[in-house]
Design an enzyme around this catalytic site. Sequence first.
Site, short mmCIF file in Angstrom:
data_model
loop_
_atom_site.label_atom_id
_atom_site.label_comp_id
_atom_site.label_asym_id
_atom_site.label_seq_id
_atom_site.Cartn_x
_atom_site.Cartn_y
_atom_site.Cartn_z
N CYS A 1 0.86 -1.18 0.00
CA CYS A 1 0.00 0.00 0.00
C CYS A 1 0.89 1.23 0.00
O CYS A 1 1.94 1.27 0.65
CB CYS A 1 -0.90 0.02 1.23
SG CYS A 1 -2.01 1.45 1.22
N ASP B 1 -6.75 10.08 -4.20
CA ASP B 1 -6.06 9.04 -3.44
C ASP B 1 -4.78 8.69 -4.19
O ASP B 1 -4.68 8.93 -5.39
CB ASP B 1 -6.98 7.81 -3.32
CG ASP B 1 -6.58 6.90 -2.16
OD1 ASP B 1 -5.52 7.15 -1.54
OD2 ASP B 1 -7.33 5.96 -1.87
N ASN B 2 -3.85 8.11 -3.47
CA ASN B 2 -2.64 7.59 -4.08
C ASN B 2 -1.84 8.64 -4.86
O ASN B 2 -1.48 8.45 -6.01
CB ASN B 2 -2.97 6.39 -4.96
CG ASN B 2 -3.43 5.21 -4.10
OD1 ASN B 2 -2.83 4.93 -3.07
ND2 ASN B 2 -4.50 4.57 -4.51
N1 LIG Z 1 -12.37 -2.31 -5.42
C1 LIG Z 1 -11.35 -1.94 -4.62
N2 LIG Z 1 -10.10 -2.19 -5.02
C2 LIG Z 1 -9.07 -1.83 -4.25
C3 LIG Z 1 -9.25 -1.12 -3.03
C4 LIG Z 1 -10.58 -0.89 -2.62
O1 LIG Z 1 -10.85 -0.32 -1.55
N3 LIG Z 1 -11.61 -1.29 -3.45
N4 LIG Z 1 -8.16 -0.70 -2.31
C5 LIG Z 1 -6.90 -0.57 -3.05
C6 LIG Z 1 -5.73 -0.32 -2.25
S1 LIG Z 1 -5.44 1.29 -1.76
C7 LIG Z 1 -4.80 -1.30 -2.02
S2 LIG Z 1 -3.35 -0.96 -1.21
C8 LIG Z 1 -5.02 -2.68 -2.47
C9 LIG Z 1 -4.94 -3.63 -1.30
O2 LIG Z 1 -5.13 -4.95 -1.69
P1 LIG Z 1 -5.36 -6.07 -0.59
O3 LIG Z 1 -6.44 -5.60 0.34
O4 LIG Z 1 -5.71 -7.31 -1.33
O5 LIG Z 1 -4.06 -6.21 0.14
O6 LIG Z 1 -6.27 -2.84 -3.08
C10 LIG Z 1 -6.65 -1.77 -3.93
N5 LIG Z 1 -7.82 -2.13 -4.67
MO LIG Z 2 -3.32 1.39 -0.82
#
Ligand SMILES: Nc1nc2c(c(=O)[nH]1)N[C@H]1C(S)=C(S)[C@@H](COP(=O)(O)O)O[C@H]1N2
Ligand SMILES: [Mo]
Length: 906
Positions: A182, A314-315
Amino acid sequence: MEVINQPVQLAKEPAAAIDQLRYPPSPAATVTDHPSTRTNTGTSTPDTSSEVGPTCEIDARAANPSCSYPLAPKSRASNKVLTQDADTPDAHVVRDSRLIRLTGIHPFNTEAPLSDLYNEGFITTKDLHYVRNHGPVPNAEEQNIYDWEFTVEGMVEKPFKLSLQNLIDEFQQVTYPVTLVCAGNRRKEQNIVRKSRGFSWGPAGLSTALWTGVPLPELLRRAGVRRGAKYVYFEGDEKLPNGQYGTSEKLNWAMDANKGFLIAHKMNGEILHPDHGKPVRVVIPGQIGGRSVKWLRKIVVTDRPSDNWYHIYDNRVLPTTVTPEASDSLPNTWKDERYAIYDLNTNSATAYPAHNEVLSLDNTQGDTYNVRGYAYSGGGKRVTRVEITLDKGRTWKLANIKYPEDEYRNAREGEMLYGGLLDMSWRESCFCWCFWDLDIPMSEIASCDDIMVRAMDDSMMVQPRDMYWSVLGMMNNPWFRIVVHKEAHNLRFEHPTQPALMPGGWMERVKKAGGKITNGFWGEKIGEEEEEVEEPAKEICMTKADVTRLVTIDELRKHDGKDEPWFVVNSQVYDGTPFLEGHPGGAASIFGAAGQDATEEFMTIHSENAKKMMPEYHIGSLDEAAQKIIAEGEPEVETDEPREVFLQNKSWSKGVLSQKTKISADTKIFTFDLEHADQVLGLPVGQHLMVRLRDQASKDVVIRAYTPISEGSAKGKLDVLVKIYFDSPERKGGKMTQALDSVPVGQSVDFKGPIGKFEYLGKGLCTISGKERKVNRFIMICAGSGVTPIFQVLRAVMKDNDDPTKCLVLDGNRVESDILLRKELDSLAVRNPERCDLLHTLTRPEAHWGGLRGRMGKELFEERIGACSEVGGDDLILICGPEAMEKSTHSTLHSLGWVDEDLLFF
Ligand SMILES: Nc1nc2c(c(=O)[nH]1)N[C@H]1C(S)=C(S)[C@@H](COP(=O)(O)O)O[C@H]1N2
Ligand SMILES: [Mo]
């Protein structure tokens, strides 16, 4: 439009050769080339290996006894739905209790204790894999998971929809290990330096799994990418406050097999765990986890980056100069693609010595300690060096590095793992973490103050000493520092932080002691440096020192009218008389509080400045008996007599929410039923009412003033238009507006009023703080939801055909769809062309917008309003909008010669 079915053809290279380069020939390779000719195994036969779970390990080993690559350790069979999750939307998800929750109970954002994560080794089990969920976990079991569908659409020749079953049947599957990280990994360190807009990850916001699925280029090739396309957008299934989770990537990366974009449906040989995207997700190696969209529903090929809220807000790593407060009004900075994070940066952390690990110094002569941890880099780069310093960077020691990822490259040609081709020999990229370690003599450890580690990648970029702080607190990668404490015969080690709100770590300790962590010496004192101790937030004193009078309940009750209104805040008695005229909320709200305890309203509505004024009005404190009576509260006066008027200024009346009407993405009209159909609201034109409810999350009482859009004389119903400020992952939204939004239909909300110092009486006559004033022209300046009180006055003026008063309305918004009450405003203007001049101006208009453009600033005011011709004359300016807009309008009008006497801020 020209067609690019296979971008490789553009390169004037034989497509086959490139394909071979990307996917070395394998028994199944021909299948990939002709997906349609492949015999479908039938929808009822899902890939069976996924049910086998842990025995895959045996299969893989049996198929290739010489294989040396790591597989996942066994998952815990005993995990079940945790009691904490039972009352959340995630009650269907089985989880591991060792995971540390970083954002309360829900949504689920967790990391494992660093030692536990490290101890699992190269591959992390689904139990301890970090989780980042922006909202509830979709329940894929509500249907057959193999029927789960997603689309490939947008700028493609042949858009299509694919079920998971199709994905498995019609394409070559591959398996490879990927470390997801993350972007917030190690953010707690940033949060201690300065609170960022993000929750506090420790250094375990990363995990590695074996992912099985289909390379994204295969799907894009089938769809046929059109010329001009440059991006690909992924969207998840779950509904979030700001829409679906979605983000985009550069198309040429997505098409490049070297980049390894995968559409995955298995993790460590099993069907995806619900937290990790069950049943289908994107896996993008080498990049931040945020791009790997879970619960995949859409793949859209586009010509521009996504405008999905989560892609923009975000990000990202904004420049370090941008403060959280400033970032609120910098939409263009947020949208600047240069600040979007894709590839990970190089990073490392130490797992052992662990936080609070204690080592005895007795009999350690000649012993060494094996210091060890992890490192990773981004974009396929390799960590080529890890160094350790025991003297704050003056000298360094070279650590050993183990790259378990390399072991998969040795798989035999055509080797399968979990139903996917394990085919990494051709790819140079490093998509996983590596482990480093170094034996250090105990004598050296015992004589150093700290142990720091830094990693370097194959472009010779090395982790920095100093932190790059930014609003979202992402990509934190300075040297990881462990402090060594000498305690009697022991050494005790202290990591920088502990995750979430857990106390501990040298950063917190140093900061509390007044050290400045970013001084280049980890907050240790250098020379004569001044200590900066953060002032704890002070309670504002609202009492006068020499006031000793004790007030009885009878005395208080006598002052319950317009004559000398007294009121109580925190058991102190105040006389509102001298402030009746100056009160920004109008005299009416002081009258409303007269003779009563107003603590709740006062404390929730007033600013620090208002509180600072209070000693001036302080006259005494309630005696004990009075305090008791106040504390017990008033018995509610119940009458059978139906009341004619709903709003009362001394007590709250209940309206029952009967309808919520969504009028834009973030704006709703809340309709309340009054106590009976013939009851009038009782709100004078230009005045407001107070709304009170309890925030379900914090249980706090929230009170805010609103101007309804229904008329004050309306019967039986009350309409309030509210723009909802949703919470975002990085920012707290509006407490009131979100609490209101979560009130279910049928539930009641409290109202009280009227309040406000302005009232429109009709035919140009109004009162301001009780004084009458005749107006020939209203100049109404508003923005966003500030239009509501303006609209109320405008409507009253325009409704009466014999009212000669004119109105100039300047309504500023961002984009056309942000204009609230557009139809209503426009129709008032159209019906009264002589009297109503309505102007909308947009700061970010779409190309087709025919109205005014730009901010409501000096230029516009000069042109449309002009300078003030006569103080206290025929013009009155009414202003309502966000604080920043009201402030800038105030000073601009001043510069045009307008004085406060002719300005009224709602
Ligand atoms: N649909 C969806 N995809 C997502 C997210 C989410 O909240 N919803 N979070 C993202 C973020 S910020 C991260 S760091 C990763 C985390 O993946 P994991 O929970 O399988 O470790 O998924 C990403 N994909
Ligand atoms: Mo993330």
